[in-house]
Design a protein around this motif. Sequence first.
Motif, PDB file in Angstrom:
ATOM      1  N   LEU A  80       0.816  -1.212   0.000  1.00  0.00           N
ATOM      2  CA  LEU A  80       0.000   0.000   0.000  1.00  0.00           C
ATOM      3  C   LEU A  80       0.850   1.263   0.000  1.00  0.00           C
ATOM      4  N   ARG A 112     -13.475   1.747  -1.236  1.00  0.00           N
ATOM      5  CA  ARG A 112     -13.588   1.964  -2.691  1.00  0.00           C
ATOM      6  C   ARG A 112     -14.114   0.719  -3.379  1.00  0.00           C
ATOM      7  N   GLN A 113     -13.681  -0.443  -2.909  1.00  0.00           N
ATOM      8  CA  GLN A 113     -14.192  -1.688  -3.467  1.00  0.00           C
ATOM      9  C   GLN A 113     -15.688  -1.844  -3.194  1.00  0.00           C
ATOM     10  N   LEU A 120      -9.083   1.424   1.014  1.00  0.00           N
ATOM     11  CA  LEU A 120      -9.070   0.656  -0.224  1.00  0.00           C
ATOM     12  C   LEU A 120     -10.346  -0.185  -0.355  1.00  0.00           C
ATOM     13  N   GLU A 147      -5.960  -4.215  -5.397  1.00  0.00           N
ATOM     14  CA  GLU A 147      -7.283  -3.896  -5.941  1.00  0.00           C
ATOM     15  C   GLU A 147      -7.711  -4.922  -6.977  1.00  0.00           C
ATOM     16  N   THR A 179      -0.723  -0.968  -4.668  1.00  0.00           N
ATOM     17  CA  THR A 179      -2.146  -0.834  -4.362  1.00  0.00           C
ATOM     18  C   THR A 179      -2.992  -1.406  -5.488  1.00  0.00           C
TER      19      THR A 179
END
Length: 319
Positions: free
Chosen positions: A44, A108-109, A105, A54, A50
């Motif tokens: 990260l 956002r997913q 993170l 993802e 990152t």
Amino acid sequence: MSQYRSCLPLLDPDRLFLASGGLETSLVFHEGIDLPHFASFTLLKDDAGTVLIEQHFDRLGALARDRETGLMLSTPTWRANRDWGRKLGYSERALDEANRLAVDLLLRQRAKWQTPKTPVVISGTIGPRGDGYQADMRMSVDAARDYHRTQIETFAATQADLAGGNTLTYIDEAIGMALAARACAMPIFLSFTVETDGRLPSGETLRDAIERTDAETGSYASFFMINCAHPTHFKSTLQAGGDWVQRIRGLRANASRRSHAELNEALKLDDGDPIDLGEQYKELDGFFQRPMSIVGGCCGTDVRHVEQICRAIQRMGHA
């Protein structure tokens, strides 16, 4: 504020949730990434790392949406606690930031993949202070509570829905984690790993681990899981039955039938047979009074395995 902390959809017996496959083994063996101390959270630090993480969760999100299941996303923070952080050159402040970045993170997913048919729950991953395969460095309950509280406090201050203690090898550390979570008013699940004989690496039985943890914490854990072992390693343990078995709501099994000692020495990934692993899950599901709520994989697994597990469970008529 967390979207689901006050009412976890993971506890709904009529909904299936998919969990991740083996993130670290996928990064090492499929992507060729060097992960010091198997610490995926270190990726990260930059955009390229990152993106790799993802992409791992994108594959899982696409599968969950396609199969119309829920999705439990777990932060890549298995090694993001104090002792491992020091070995990796992280200060306590940098560790706090890494844990927060991991939750961001997954937020956002969630925004990308969540639908009415695919609720997305975010779990803040807590790993053991020690190795994860051995119980050679043990803490008292009080020491474990104090040690893990820092990371749990960080997750409690984010939009993570719950914390998850993973690859726990002895009972006192699990109790300490649960007490730390209770002090932070943070929901938590606890996931034990077992050896080929179905016992924890400490030699304690899975039954004792669940019953004693519940007894000493007022049953604070929302549920228990098993991870980082092949289903054949604990099948007979679950088959013996008992009320304690019903506290287990999910599995994240290894693809390989090898022992932890053999896996530690392996230079090549043993990814087993995804279809066979799915059938193993289907057989284990029959030992529970209600269907398993959460299914995924651990070492050696990826989205192929999770898909076959999902298909096998859904063939049994799981919602």
